[in-house]
Design a protein around this motif. Structure first.
Motif, PDB file in Angstrom:
ATOM      1  N   VAL A  38       0.783  -1.196  -0.100  1.00 28.76           N
ATOM      2  CA  VAL A  38       0.052   0.076   0.119  1.00 28.76           C
ATOM      3  C   VAL A  38       0.750   1.368   0.020  1.00 28.76           C
ATOM      4  N   ASP A  39       2.175   1.165   0.374  1.00 26.43           N
ATOM      5  CA  ASP A  39       2.869   2.313   0.508  1.00 26.43           C
ATOM      6  C   ASP A  39       3.798   2.564  -0.773  1.00 26.43           C
ATOM      7  N   TYR A  40       3.666   1.790  -1.678  1.00 25.39           N
ATOM      8  CA  TYR A  40       4.272   1.797  -3.080  1.00 25.39           C
ATOM      9  C   TYR A  40       3.519   2.610  -4.009  1.00 25.39           C
ATOM     10  N   PRO A  41       4.148   3.476  -4.667  1.00 23.60           N
ATOM     11  CA  PRO A  41       3.279   4.480  -5.463  1.00 23.60           C
ATOM     12  C   PRO A  41       2.892   3.858  -7.051  1.00 23.60           C
ATOM     13  N   ILE A  42       1.658   3.371  -6.721  1.00 17.64           N
ATOM     14  CA  ILE A  42       1.138   2.342  -7.787  1.00 17.64           C
ATOM     15  C   ILE A  42       0.280   3.375  -8.819  1.00 17.64           C
ATOM     16  N   PRO A  43       0.782   3.418 -10.001  1.00 16.57           N
ATOM     17  CA  PRO A  43      -0.346   4.201 -10.887  1.00 16.57           C
ATOM     18  C   PRO A  43      -1.517   3.331 -11.675  1.00 16.57           C
ATOM     19  N   ALA A  44      -2.382   3.957 -12.315  1.00 17.66           N
ATOM     20  CA  ALA A  44      -3.280   3.300 -13.025  1.00 17.66           C
ATOM     21  C   ALA A  44      -2.593   2.924 -14.124  1.00 17.66           C
ATOM     22  N   GLY A  45      -3.315   1.803 -14.875  1.00 17.45           N
ATOM     23  CA  GLY A  45      -2.495   1.098 -16.003  1.00 17.45           C
ATOM     24  C   GLY A  45      -3.064  -0.243 -16.215  1.00 17.45           C
ATOM     25  N   THR A  46      -2.226  -0.887 -17.201  1.00 13.50           N
ATOM     26  CA  THR A  46      -2.587  -2.207 -17.289  1.00 13.50           C
ATOM     27  C   THR A  46      -1.913  -3.398 -16.840  1.00 13.50           C
ATOM     28  N   ILE A  47      -2.533  -4.162 -16.261  1.00 12.27           N
ATOM     29  CA  ILE A  47      -1.801  -5.219 -15.634  1.00 12.27           C
ATOM     30  C   ILE A  47      -1.788  -6.605 -16.398  1.00 12.27           C
ATOM     31  N   ILE A  49      -1.830 -13.590 -18.251  1.00  4.92           N
ATOM     32  CA  ILE A  49      -3.077 -13.251 -18.378  1.00  4.92           C
ATOM     33  C   ILE A  49      -3.292 -11.634 -18.393  1.00  4.92           C
ATOM     34  N   GLN A  50      -3.627 -11.128 -19.493  1.00  3.90           N
ATOM     35  CA  GLN A  50      -3.622  -9.434 -19.307  1.00  3.90           C
ATOM     36  C   GLN A  50      -5.029  -9.112 -19.144  1.00  3.90           C
ATOM     37  N   ALA A  58      -5.847   4.398  -9.514  1.00  6.70           N
ATOM     38  CA  ALA A  58      -4.674   3.463  -8.842  1.00  6.70           C
ATOM     39  C   ALA A  58      -5.232   2.459  -7.947  1.00  6.70           C
ATOM     40  N   ASP A  59      -6.121   2.912  -7.159  1.00  5.04           N
ATOM     41  CA  ASP A  59      -6.693   2.068  -5.999  1.00  5.04           C
ATOM     42  C   ASP A  59      -7.228   0.724  -6.654  1.00  5.04           C
ATOM     43  N   GLU A  60      -7.599   0.543  -7.943  1.00  3.92           N
ATOM     44  CA  GLU A  60      -8.155  -0.758  -8.534  1.00  3.92           C
ATOM     45  C   GLU A  60      -6.966  -1.569  -8.763  1.00  3.92           C
ATOM     46  N   VAL A  61      -5.832  -0.974  -9.029  1.00  2.00           N
ATOM     47  CA  VAL A  61      -4.494  -1.732  -9.250  1.00  2.00           C
ATOM     48  C   VAL A  61      -4.052  -2.394  -8.333  1.00  2.00           C
ATOM     49  N   TYR A  62      -3.886  -1.433  -7.234  1.00  2.00           N
ATOM     50  CA  TYR A  62      -3.681  -1.846  -5.680  1.00  2.00           C
ATOM     51  C   TYR A  62      -4.444  -2.938  -5.130  1.00  2.00           C
ATOM     52  N   GLU A  63      -5.538  -3.134  -5.126  1.00  2.00           N
ATOM     53  CA  GLU A  63      -6.560  -3.881  -4.929  1.00  2.00           C
ATOM     54  C   GLU A  63      -6.483  -5.319  -5.588  1.00  2.00           C
ATOM     55  N   GLU A 112       1.788  -1.845 -16.877  1.00  2.00           N
ATOM     56  CA  GLU A 112       2.045  -0.814 -17.970  1.00  2.00           C
ATOM     57  C   GLU A 112       1.417   0.538 -17.605  1.00  2.00           C
ATOM     58  N   PRO A 113       1.881   1.592 -17.014  1.00  2.00           N
ATOM     59  CA  PRO A 113       1.125   2.713 -16.591  1.00  2.00           C
ATOM     60  C   PRO A 113       0.427   3.377 -17.732  1.00  2.00           C
ATOM     61  N   ARG A 114      -0.855   4.168 -17.411  1.00  2.00           N
ATOM     62  CA  ARG A 114      -1.538   4.750 -18.168  1.00  2.00           C
ATOM     63  C   ARG A 114      -0.387   5.961 -18.602  1.00  2.00           C
ATOM     64  N   SER A 115      -0.581   6.663 -19.809  1.00  2.00           N
ATOM     65  CA  SER A 115       0.421   7.680 -20.401  1.00  2.00           C
ATOM     66  C   SER A 115      -0.393   8.527 -21.202  1.00  2.00           C
ATOM     67  N   THR A 116      -0.199   9.707 -21.100  1.00  2.00           N
ATOM     68  CA  THR A 116      -0.672  10.640 -22.122  1.00  2.00           C
ATOM     69  C   THR A 116      -0.054  10.492 -23.528  1.00  2.00           C
ATOM     70  N   ASP A 117       1.239   9.904 -23.351  1.00  2.00           N
ATOM     71  CA  ASP A 117       2.039   9.781 -24.682  1.00  2.00           C
ATOM     72  C   ASP A 117       1.382   8.333 -25.160  1.00  2.00           C
ATOM     73  N   ASP A 118       1.778   8.243 -26.491  1.00  2.00           N
ATOM     74  CA  ASP A 118       1.356   6.761 -27.141  1.00  2.00           C
ATOM     75  C   ASP A 118       2.129   5.792 -26.708  1.00  2.00           C
ATOM     76  N   VAL A 119       3.539   6.076 -26.317  1.00  2.00           N
ATOM     77  CA  VAL A 119       4.379   5.018 -25.830  1.00  2.00           C
ATOM     78  C   VAL A 119       4.796   5.220 -24.334  1.00  2.00           C
ATOM     79  N   PRO A 120       4.418   4.260 -23.446  1.00  2.00           N
ATOM     80  CA  PRO A 120       5.055   4.311 -21.930  1.00  2.00           C
ATOM     81  C   PRO A 120       6.339   4.472 -22.036  1.00  2.00           C
TER      82      PRO A 120
END
Length: 493
Positions: free
Chosen positions: A14-23, A129-130, A137-142, A166-174
């Motif tokens: 829970v203390d790690y900085p987890i961003p939103a993205g694709t698991i 499994i993608q 971010a909280d969905e990723v953590y859970e 793979e974090p969400r990014s405003t750029d096309d390529v993370p």
């Protein structure tokens, strides 16, 4: 959960900085469609587990939650876009490298008989499994917390899992992907965890660039378990280690020592433990502290334990410092880069109140560490069976110097973090890590306000002791009622 991780710590997920993205989950398998274990590739293996592994299995059978909440893990970044085919090959090469990752030890719940099967090199596959993209971010953590709690039981194989994010990014390529790993404690320890980022990154780079990973040769934890059984055969209640533990426990009425300050009664309902992580010395302060302690002979570890004793005396008035300290059992060079639970424990106790100076405490702590270190070579679970002891440690102080671990200086650049599972016990554990970035103390303790106040007070006093010695080379050992003196009137170390 956003933000940078400037230094390496040992905390909960829970203390790690987890961003939103694709698991994407990477779950090892051996012959999932085979009709028998033999057809799948599993081979019977008569090598026993280590003593601590067996004891952990038996405790988990008796209380399944003990296995659910006993994982260790790591998280770190790999730069660039993830090459999934290369990552899959890297994970498989890593599994082939460590025999313990493709072996499964079980205990028959009816007969109590221990058995093992092991898959040969090349027999492992990976389920990939993608998941759908998580926008929060909280969905990723859970998801990660649930996955690691469920997939790291010591009673099944695999008792570990990899995840890439793979974090969400405003750029096309993370610009990076974050790798998460968790495994049950039965197959890894603290040093194992700090090796994983280096090994997997090197293997991945080998797959993507062709540059050889150049990893150190490694022995098998399964061979260690077999050797340990041989070396410890014949241990009974008369063994020196058993006598030492019996004497140590008898000093406290047959119980392990408790934390120096009262942490209050255990809650009536199951409450998750709290945690703490703090940086208590810079690299320069740690070196100054070491130099000061070496004036009396022993070095950093003895000084750290002396500081623990001084802090304990200052906040509690206890004239004697007593704790349990883990020590590694990688006594052969072949185990240096191995993954496994290479840890024994030793008792530590020394008088504080009558110390003439802080340097006197350093000598006492160093002498006791040297005297009891051989005790850690005999697994405590074996001692407990031989002596009829049925108690568990309540206050543990662990130290690791990881400054020279592979790629240690790059950990802040890749957001590397050591992780631990949630716990619900009524105890206090302290982990001190000396890293290239300084000295960090992490703790888990009972989830009550009383325990939190006690641990924070102790850590604050410990920091004061360390700072005083590092900055002046002196510290006055004092009881709670004794006022602090200025540096000119403090005793010289």
């Amino acid at each position: 959960m956003g933000g940078a991780v400037p230094k390496v710590e040992f905390t909960e997920l829970v203390d790690y900085p987890i961003p939103a993205g694709t698991i994407t989950e990477w779950i090892p398998s051996v012959g999932p469609h085979a009709s028998t274990p033999e057809d799948a590739g599993w081979l019977e293996d008569d090598r026993p587990t280590s003593f601590v592994h067996e004891a952990h299995l038996r405790r988990t059978i008796a209380d399944p939650s003990a296995g659910r909440e006993s994982w260790l893990g790591t998280a770190f970044d790999i730069p660039g876009t993830l090459d999934k085919a290369a990552f899959r090959r890297a994970v498989l090469a890593w599994i082939d490298r460590h025999e313990g990752m493709r072996s499964n030890a079980t205990i028959d719940p009816d007969s109590g008989v221990l058995s093992r099967v092991t898959a040969p090199v090349g027999a492992t596959d990976i389920w990939v499994i993608q998941q759908d993209e998580c926008t929060r971010a909280d969905e990723v953590y859970e998801h990660l917390q649930h996955l690691f709690d469920e997939y790291t039981s010591p009673l099944v194989w695999p008792s570990y899992a990899f995840v890439t994010l793979e974090p969400r990014s405003t750029d096309d390529v993370p610009d990076h992907v974050t790798v998460f790993f968790a495994a049950d404690h039965s197959i890894i320890d603290g040093l194992s965890i700090v090796l994983i980022a280096h090994e997997l990154t090197r293997l991945y780079e080998e797959e993507t660039t062709g540059v050889h990973a150049g990893l150190f040769p490694t022995g098998s934890y399964l061979d260690f378990g077999e050797l340990e059984r041989t070396l410890c055969s014949g241990v009974d209640h008369t063994h020196d280690a058993a006598v030492e533990w019996s004497r140590f426990l008898a000093e406290n009425g047959g119980q392990f020592p408790s934390f120096p300050l009262d942490i209050g009664p255990a809650p009536e309902v199951r409450v998750p433990q709290n945690g703490l992580s703090a940086w208590i010395m810079t690299p320069e302060e740690a070196e100054s502290f070491t130099v000061a302690c070496r004036k009396t002979g022993p070095g950093f570890l003895a000084g750290l334990m002396a500081a623990m004793g001084a802090a304990s005396y200052a906040v509690s008035g206890a004239p004697r410092f007593r704790t349990v300290t883990p020590m590694h059992t990688r006594h052969d060079p072949s185990w240096a880069a191995s993954l496994g639970w290479f840890v024994g424990v030793a008792p530590l106790a020394f008088d504080v109140a009558d110390g003439e100076s802080f340097g006197d405490l350093v000598v006492r702590a160093g002498s006791e560490l040297a005297r009891t270190k051989p005790v850690s070579k005999v697994p405590f679970d074996l001692i407990a069976d031989a002596t009829g002891v049925d108690v568990l440690p309540r206050f543990v102080v662990s130290f690791m110097d990881v400054r020279f671990a592979p790629d240690a200086r790059t950990w802040p650049d890749i957001n590397a973090r050591a992780l631990r599972s949630k716990k619900y016990d009524h105890d206090v554990y302290l982990w001190i890590h000396r890293t290239p970035q300084g000295v960090n103390i992490s703790s888990r303790f009972a989830g009550t306000e009383v325990a939190a106040a006690a641990v924070h007070r102790f850590v604050g006093e410990l920091r004061a002791v360390l700072t005083a010695v590092a900055s002046t080379g002196t510290y006055l050992v004092h009881a709670p009622e004794t006022p602090h003196l200025d540096s000119e009137t403090r005793m010289s170390i």
